[in-house]
Design a protein around this motif. Structure first.
Motif, PDB file in Angstrom:
ATOM      1  N   GLU A 256       0.990  -1.308   0.050  1.00 42.88           N
ATOM      2  CA  GLU A 256      -0.099   0.129   0.093  1.00 42.88           C
ATOM      3  C   GLU A 256       0.748   1.360  -0.029  1.00 42.88           C
ATOM      4  O   GLU A 256       0.505   2.309  -0.765  1.00 42.88           O
ATOM      5  N   ASP A 257       2.095   1.417   0.816  1.00 44.97           N
ATOM      6  CA  ASP A 257       2.835   2.422   0.857  1.00 44.97           C
ATOM      7  C   ASP A 257       3.778   2.553  -0.535  1.00 44.97           C
ATOM      8  O   ASP A 257       3.822   3.650  -0.702  1.00 44.97           O
ATOM      9  N   ARG A 258       4.115   1.503  -0.964  1.00 41.92           N
ATOM     10  CA  ARG A 258       4.523   1.525  -2.207  1.00 41.92           C
ATOM     11  C   ARG A 258       3.840   2.267  -3.169  1.00 41.92           C
ATOM     12  O   ARG A 258       4.279   3.061  -4.184  1.00 41.92           O
ATOM     13  N   ASN A 259       2.542   1.815  -3.421  1.00 40.39           N
ATOM     14  CA  ASN A 259       1.672   2.485  -4.511  1.00 40.39           C
ATOM     15  C   ASN A 259       1.449   3.604  -4.350  1.00 40.39           C
ATOM     16  O   ASN A 259       1.251   4.498  -4.987  1.00 40.39           O
ATOM     17  N   LEU A 260       1.242   4.032  -2.761  1.00 38.96           N
ATOM     18  CA  LEU A 260       0.981   5.483  -2.438  1.00 38.96           C
ATOM     19  C   LEU A 260       2.163   6.304  -2.936  1.00 38.96           C
ATOM     20  O   LEU A 260       1.862   7.445  -3.808  1.00 38.96           O
ATOM     21  N   MET A 261       3.381   6.090  -2.621  1.00 44.03           N
ATOM     22  CA  MET A 261       4.524   6.918  -3.137  1.00 44.03           C
ATOM     23  C   MET A 261       4.688   6.706  -4.588  1.00 44.03           C
ATOM     24  O   MET A 261       5.061   7.871  -5.167  1.00 44.03           O
ATOM     25  N   ALA A 262       4.441   5.735  -5.326  1.00 43.55           N
ATOM     26  CA  ALA A 262       4.514   5.796  -6.740  1.00 43.55           C
ATOM     27  C   ALA A 262       3.468   6.650  -7.279  1.00 43.55           C
ATOM     28  O   ALA A 262       3.734   7.302  -8.441  1.00 43.55           O
TER      29      ALA A 262
ATOM     30  N   GLY B 230      -0.125  11.117   0.170  1.00 44.66           N
ATOM     31  CA  GLY B 230      -1.472  10.964   0.118  1.00 44.66           C
ATOM     32  C   GLY B 230      -2.327  12.302  -0.357  1.00 44.66           C
ATOM     33  O   GLY B 230      -3.325  12.069  -1.428  1.00 44.66           O
ATOM     34  N   PHE B 231      -1.963  13.339  -0.085  1.00 46.50           N
ATOM     35  CA  PHE B 231      -2.333  14.532  -0.523  1.00 46.50           C
ATOM     36  C   PHE B 231      -2.420  14.733  -2.263  1.00 46.50           C
ATOM     37  O   PHE B 231      -3.264  15.035  -3.025  1.00 46.50           O
TER      38      PHE B 231
ATOM     39  N   TYR C 189       7.270   1.792 -19.367  1.00 49.07           N
ATOM     40  CA  TYR C 189       7.517   0.379 -19.668  1.00 49.07           C
ATOM     41  C   TYR C 189       7.535  -0.798 -18.716  1.00 49.07           C
ATOM     42  O   TYR C 189       6.856  -1.881 -18.699  1.00 49.07           O
ATOM     43  N   HIS C 190       8.403  -0.336 -17.585  1.00 49.09           N
ATOM     44  CA  HIS C 190       8.659  -1.522 -16.568  1.00 49.09           C
ATOM     45  C   HIS C 190       7.471  -1.777 -15.552  1.00 49.09           C
ATOM     46  O   HIS C 190       7.112  -2.631 -14.920  1.00 49.09           O
ATOM     47  N   PHE C 191       6.887  -0.322 -15.183  1.00 48.66           N
ATOM     48  CA  PHE C 191       5.908  -0.418 -14.073  1.00 48.66           C
ATOM     49  C   PHE C 191       4.648   0.053 -14.528  1.00 48.66           C
ATOM     50  O   PHE C 191       3.753   0.469 -13.667  1.00 48.66           O
ATOM     51  N   GLN C 192       4.410   0.605 -15.567  1.00 47.26           N
ATOM     52  CA  GLN C 192       3.250   1.156 -16.040  1.00 47.26           C
ATOM     53  C   GLN C 192       2.709   2.527 -15.398  1.00 47.26           C
ATOM     54  O   GLN C 192       1.486   2.501 -15.024  1.00 47.26           O
TER      55      GLN C 192
END
Length: 723
Positions: A288-294, A522-523, A463-466
């Motif tokens: 969840e935190d990985r996706n948040l920062m990405a 998050g903002f 390419y790698h992470f969309q």
């Protein structure tokens, strides 16, 4: 008319615009003035290109192209259908060097020969690496009780660990895999260090192939890393502690101690991110935190790279120089700037070791060592030549890293930033820099750096992470001051004070800064509303991006920006891919088919490894059940809106009928030869075993379907030959 004034400093001529004299065609009365102006601009651009090439050659910048030539050689070797003879590669290398030597008096021949030699060396790097460090690949699963030596602990989240094992023995002998190393997952957290010996029941299995065409190829990477099998340990594990392991054991214990102290003070969530910043251990960071920062464009903060090394080593350099400058006698007797640079090198090396020596950290350490060495020697520090040296070092010692996202993202960002620095430096030499407030200058510098690095890595991220993080500039503007002035200095100070037991206050500041970063992320995510216009790119896009980076790195003047500018339309028009119409897994029963705008399974379970990778790679929602499929115990038949019929054959009794009525037949059995004569396309167990997962595009009636397979080069040494 349009007059052209050559301007060698800027790289192309300047056109002075005046009114066009309109020449009339007596017959039709059409103006031809703008066409002449366009031709004049093309000629001016050609003049500028010749001048830029002459400038680059004069400045001996051909060396900058050496790592790019090696990368091309690595790519050529990678895509070959078969393994080239090493003698042929040796002859090719020798021939190119001889050609360069014979043409040493002619610059064009000499430089072309050297670039060709670098390409040939690139083709030979992986075979040499395989001979020194490679391994045979396990072809069939093995199960038994084994004794092995722990070489490394690569993952530890407190509940699960991954070990790299060597010297594997067991009984009976035929069950022992003939491999160099194995990566084994342990479903518990044990006190183990490199050099220890274990005895356990282990199931070894072959390294899996890519799940999608162009996806991460664990077989390729594992073969050259010496890992010939994966495995899982069961039951009780006996560990015999040993004093062996040398530096690796000491480093592992130091990293584990630092991680444990950080997590105990800051908690699992914040402590896990803090541990990633200090020791490079990302195993405790939640998805969840990985996706948040990405989504906020700040995922690079948790991956130790040039940013972290620069902040840590730069902070040490600035602090040592400041404190030494307080003593007047010291400044008179010692070159404090050079002394501080030596401390910077030592700090970078220590941080690299503690962080696990990942590729971005190694590259950044080499770069920083060269920069500080230039300071000690009184030379210019930030140059593209230093980037080339760091690239050559990584490519030679870790050639497989070229195919990993971390290498591509790291070097793309550094090349773009150094190129921008060189252009800005030339601009400052000719103009007085306007005065502005320090806060405004900092914000502008952060915004500029974020935009440049984001654009340089855009293709590789997509390419790698969309993911392209369209609001990444805002995320970096909010987060980078926290990272630069609080997070990394606090991490450095806390780690230095940890042996004295005084780390509580700095680590508390580190935890606060991480919480602030997560709030900012998050903002930005809420502001973006999940908008992320990421395209599906073909592998050709990476090749175009590589050429654009080479162009950007090679030239010194404004001509360098033409390469990236040309790359944009090339990628937009020729390198975009699309989601397939049919998805066929090789390691599971999953089979998904597109019908209109929906993609749904007609076999297999959803939310498995294969379907998750499909959804992420092609940005497609895969539904669990296809309403239009008619299934029974013999198989399934589906008539799609695109006009073709697909049959999934589960029993040999269904081959006769399904091969006659279906355009595409898919089976996990071995199809009879007559089936291929009746249907347009047949994919059976032999195809899946040899070529892996299949992605199929239906091109319409009368046209053959387009097939993309996950396994390329099934006869190469990193493939499972039983496939």
């Amino acid at each position: 008319m349009c007059t052209i004034a050559p301007d060698e400093r800027k790289g192309w001529g300047r056109a002075k615009m005046v009114d066009f004299p309109v020449a009339k065609n007596p017959g039709k009365g059409r103006a031809i003035g703008p066409l002449a102006w366009l031709l004049a601009r093309v000629n001016t651009l050609g003049y500028g290109l010749r001048a830029a090439i002459l400038d680059a050659v004069t400045q001996r910048r051909n060396f900058i192209l050496f790592p790019f030539a090696m990368i091309v050689g690595l790519i050529v070797y990678r895509v070959l259908p078969g393994e080239p003879a090493f003698s042929s590669l040796a002859l090719l290398i020798g021939f190119t060097f001889v050609a360069a030597w014979l043409g040493r008096d002619h610059a064009a021949i000499r430089e072309t020969g050297l670039l060709a030699a670098m390409l040939a060396i690139g083709m030979a790097l992986l075979p040499v690496h395989a001979a020194l460090f490679g391994t045979p690949m396990l072809e069939t699963p093995r199960y038994g009780t084994y004794t092995a030596r722990v070489e490394a602990v690569t993952y530890d989240d407190g509940d699960q660990q991954r070990w790299v094992l060597s010297n594997i023995t067991g009984t009976p002998d035929w069950t022992v895999p003939d491999i160099r190393f194995a990566r084994v997952t342990v479903p518990s957290a044990l006190a183990v260090s490199p050099g220890d010996t274990l005895t356990a029941r282990i199931r070894f299995y072959p390294v899996p192939p890519p799940a999608v065409p162009g996806g991460y190829d664990s077989q390729f990477v594992s073969h050259f890393d010496g890992i010939g099998a994966y495995g899982t340990a069961f039951g009780d594990i006996e560990i015999e502690t040993s004093g062996d392991g040398g530096l690796a054991r000491i480093v592992k214990e130091v990293r584990a101690a630092i991680t444990a102290r950080i997590v105990s003070q800051l908690g699992e969530r914040v402590g896990g991110i803090a541990a990633a910043l200090v020791t490079g251990d990302q195993s405790r960071i939640t998805e969840e935190d990985r996706n948040l920062m990405a989504s906020a464009g700040i995922a690079h903060v948790i991956a130790i790279s040039g940013l972290h090394l620069t902040l840590v080593a730069g902070t040490m350099f600035a602090c040592v120089r400041f404190f030494l400058s307080l003593g007047h006698g010291v400044t008179q007797r010692f070159p404090i700037k050079k002394v501080a640079a030596s401390f910077g090198i030592a700090t970078a090396l220590a941080y690299m070791v503690i962080s696990g020596m990942v590729i971005p950290a190694v590259r950044s350490t080499i770069m920083l060592a060269l920069i500080f060495a230039a300071i000690i020697a009184g030379r210019q520090a930030l140059t593209m030549r230093n980037v080339a040296i760091a690239g050559l070092a990584i490519i030679i010692f870790e050639p497989t890293s070229v195919f990993r996202a971390s290498f591509q993202l790291s070097f793309a960002a550094v090349i773009a930033l150094i190129a921008a620095y060189e252009l800005a430096r030339r601009h400052r030499e000719n103009r007085e820099r306007p005065r502005r407030g320090r806060a405004l200058a900092l914000m502008l510098d952060i915004a500029t750096t974020s935009v440049i690095a984001g654009l340089a890595t855009l293709v590789f991220s997509a390419y790698h992470f969309q993911q392209t993080a369209p609001f990444g500039v805002l995320g970096n503007l909010m987060v980078m001051p926290i990272v630069s002035f609080v997070m990394m200095p606090a991490a450095l100070l806390g780690t230095l004070l940890l042996p004295l037991g005084l780390e509580a206050l700095p680590y508390a500041a580190l935890g606060w800064s991480i919480e602030a970063m997560l709030w900012c992320a998050g903002f930005v995510r809420n502001l973006s509303g999940g908008f992320d216009p990421s395209p599906i790119l073909s592998p050709l896009a990476l090749g175009v991006a590589l050429l654009a980076l080479a162009w950007l790195a090679y030239f010194r003047n404004r001509m360098r920006i033409i390469g990236p500018m040309v790359a944009i339309p090339l990628i937009a028009f020729f390198c975009l891919g699309r989601a397939p119409d049919i998805f066929v897994a090789d390691q599971s029963q999953a089979l998904a088919v597109r019908s209109g705008d929906r993609v749904a399974l007609i076999a297999g379970r959803n939310n498995t490894f294969a379907t998750t990778i499909w959804s992420e790679r092609y940005m497609t929602v895969i539904e669990s059940t296809h309403d239009g499929a008619g299934c029974d115990s013999l198989g399934c038949v589906l008539s799609t809106e695109a006009g073709y019929t697909l049959a999934l054959v589960k029993s040999r009794d269904a081959f006769d009928e399904d091969c006659r009525i279906a355009d595409i037949v898919i089976t996990r059995l071995i199809a009879p030869p007559q089936c291929a004569q009746a249907a347009t396309l047949v994919i059976d167990a032999l195809d899946l075993a040899r070529h892996g997962a299949h992605m199929i595009d239906w091109n319409g009636p009368g046209l053959p379907p387009t097939i993309r397979t996950a396994i390329d080069g099934p006869a190469r040494p990193w493939r499972i030959q039983s496939q």
